[in-house]
Design a protein around this motif. Structure first.
Motif, PDB file in Angstrom:
ATOM      1  N   THR A 152      -8.042   8.343  -6.835  1.00 19.83           N
ATOM      2  CA  THR A 152      -7.326   7.431  -7.425  1.00 19.83           C
ATOM      3  C   THR A 152      -6.805   6.462  -6.464  1.00 19.83           C
ATOM      4  O   THR A 152      -7.047   5.111  -6.907  1.00 19.83           O
ATOM      5  N   ARG A 153      -6.653   6.646  -5.262  1.00 21.36           N
ATOM      6  CA  ARG A 153      -6.281   5.753  -4.279  1.00 21.36           C
ATOM      7  C   ARG A 153      -7.479   4.931  -3.990  1.00 21.36           C
ATOM      8  O   ARG A 153      -7.449   3.510  -3.629  1.00 21.36           O
ATOM      9  N   GLN A 154      -8.728   5.485  -3.905  1.00 18.96           N
ATOM     10  CA  GLN A 154      -9.977   4.782  -3.488  1.00 18.96           C
ATOM     11  C   GLN A 154     -10.435   3.803  -4.781  1.00 18.96           C
ATOM     12  O   GLN A 154     -10.959   2.490  -4.597  1.00 18.96           O
ATOM     13  N   ILE A 211       0.967   6.674  -6.908  1.00 21.44           N
ATOM     14  CA  ILE A 211      -0.097   7.642  -7.331  1.00 21.44           C
ATOM     15  C   ILE A 211       0.307   8.782  -7.176  1.00 21.44           C
ATOM     16  O   ILE A 211      -0.224   9.572  -8.028  1.00 21.44           O
ATOM     17  N   HIS A 212       0.763   9.328  -5.935  1.00 16.77           N
ATOM     18  CA  HIS A 212       1.210  10.840  -5.920  1.00 16.77           C
ATOM     19  C   HIS A 212       2.171  11.301  -6.861  1.00 16.77           C
ATOM     20  O   HIS A 212       1.992  12.328  -7.467  1.00 16.77           O
ATOM     21  N   ARG A 215       0.815  -1.266  -0.050  1.00 18.07           N
ATOM     22  CA  ARG A 215       0.037  -0.036   0.051  1.00 18.07           C
ATOM     23  C   ARG A 215       0.909   1.091   0.019  1.00 18.07           C
ATOM     24  O   ARG A 215       0.473   2.191  -0.650  1.00 18.07           O
ATOM     25  N   GLU A 216       2.087   1.256   0.787  1.00 20.90           N
ATOM     26  CA  GLU A 216       2.873   2.366   0.727  1.00 20.90           C
ATOM     27  C   GLU A 216       3.454   2.825  -0.700  1.00 20.90           C
ATOM     28  O   GLU A 216       3.296   3.871  -1.017  1.00 20.90           O
ATOM     29  N   ALA A 256      -8.156   2.435  -6.858  1.00 23.54           N
ATOM     30  CA  ALA A 256      -7.161   1.277  -6.397  1.00 23.54           C
ATOM     31  C   ALA A 256      -7.554   0.230  -5.560  1.00 23.54           C
ATOM     32  O   ALA A 256      -7.646  -0.905  -5.929  1.00 23.54           O
ATOM     33  N   LYS A 257      -8.147   0.880  -4.573  1.00 25.74           N
ATOM     34  CA  LYS A 257      -8.761  -0.103  -3.697  1.00 25.74           C
ATOM     35  C   LYS A 257      -9.984  -1.025  -4.263  1.00 25.74           C
ATOM     36  O   LYS A 257     -10.159  -2.056  -3.885  1.00 25.74           O
ATOM     37  N   LEU A 290       2.050   1.866  -3.504  1.00 28.33           N
ATOM     38  CA  LEU A 290       0.958   2.208  -4.299  1.00 28.33           C
ATOM     39  C   LEU A 290       0.875   3.683  -4.259  1.00 28.33           C
ATOM     40  O   LEU A 290       0.582   4.232  -5.237  1.00 28.33           O
ATOM     41  N   HIS A 291       0.806   4.244  -3.046  1.00 33.29           N
ATOM     42  CA  HIS A 291       0.498   5.344  -2.756  1.00 33.29           C
ATOM     43  C   HIS A 291       1.298   6.408  -3.087  1.00 33.29           C
ATOM     44  O   HIS A 291       1.203   7.458  -3.700  1.00 33.29           O
ATOM     45  N   GLU A 341      -5.696  12.583  -6.378  1.00 30.92           N
ATOM     46  CA  GLU A 341      -4.959  11.356  -5.622  1.00 30.92           C
ATOM     47  C   GLU A 341      -5.757  10.499  -4.765  1.00 30.92           C
ATOM     48  O   GLU A 341      -5.691   9.456  -4.857  1.00 30.92           O
TER      49      GLU A 341
END
Length: 223
Positions: A185-187, A127-128, A120-121, A189-190, A123-124, A182
């Motif tokens: 996009t994280r949401q 994305i950033h 997760r780290e 991806a989840k 991936l975030h 951002e």
């Protein structure tokens, strides 16, 4: 067409590899097409008119009255799935949940399903960096050009993440818009990970040589 190509390759001793596509395409290819009724142009047009006139909330309420489970599963911004569910409801007169996608591998095929994952780290961070790169490469200018050509948030392509935020937060500073892209996009991806975990027998790997060779051995032992 994909089935025919797979048969052709297999007959030549070549292992077919299916890569990419939307999640639903992969699910349908592996498990078989759902038994939902065919779409009707007339009903689709009517649903589109209702969406424009009354908005998505009215359609969601119509769906929830008959199929609350389907309404709860569809994300509030997923207009495509919402309108498709209404099409199925109006065409068949039955709850769309009755036509849910199949979850078991279809007969006559053998699949090795591989999914690529990251922490997760990591991936975030990626994305950033991606959102920062989009901004540096002129995303805001692209939006302004599209607006000058008459496009708006009503156009389907501009409802996507990375575009819709410029309309929803039109009066906000660019930093706020960037943060919203951002977050969304994280949401997304989840939600993707949740969907792909439902693929039967999926093998998860990280994009590093050790995991790659592990999967090659898995393919060899199952071939």
């Amino acid at each position: 067409r994909a089935d025919a190509l797979c048969n052709q390759l297999s007959a030549q001793g070549i292992l077919p590899i299916l890569s990419g596509g939307t999640g639903y395409y992969l699910m349908n290819f592996i498990c078989g097409l759902p038994t939902s009724p065919p779409s009707s142009r007339a009903i689709r047009a009517q649903v589109g008119r209702d969406l424009d006139e009354f908005g998505p909330q009215v359609l969601r309420e119509e769906l929830a009255e008959v199929d609350p489970n389907a309404a709860a599963r569809i994300h509030e911004r997923d207009i495509y799935r919402l309108t498709r569910a209404i099409e199925i409801l109006r065409t068949s007169g039955k709850p769309p949940s009755l036509f849910a996608p199949k979850k078991a591998i279809r007969s006559g095929r053998k699949f090795i399903v591989i999914g690529i994952t990251r922490s997760r780290e990591e991936l975030h961070v990626r994305i950033h960096e991606r959102v920062e790169a989009m901004m540096k490469e002129g995303l805001a200018s692209e939006i302004e050009k599209l607006k000058s050509l008459g496009y708006s948030s009503k156009d389907p392509g501009l409802r996507a993440i990375g575009y819709r935020e410029f309309f929803e937060l039109e009066e906000d500073p660019i930093e706020r818009i960037s943060s919203a892209i951002e977050l969304h996009t994280r949401q997304y991806a989840k939600r993707q990970m949740t969907f792909f975990r439902a693929l039967p027998g999926i093998i998860w790997i990280e994009p590093y040589p050790a995991d790659f060779y592990r999967v090659l051995k898995e393919i060899g032992s199952n071939s």
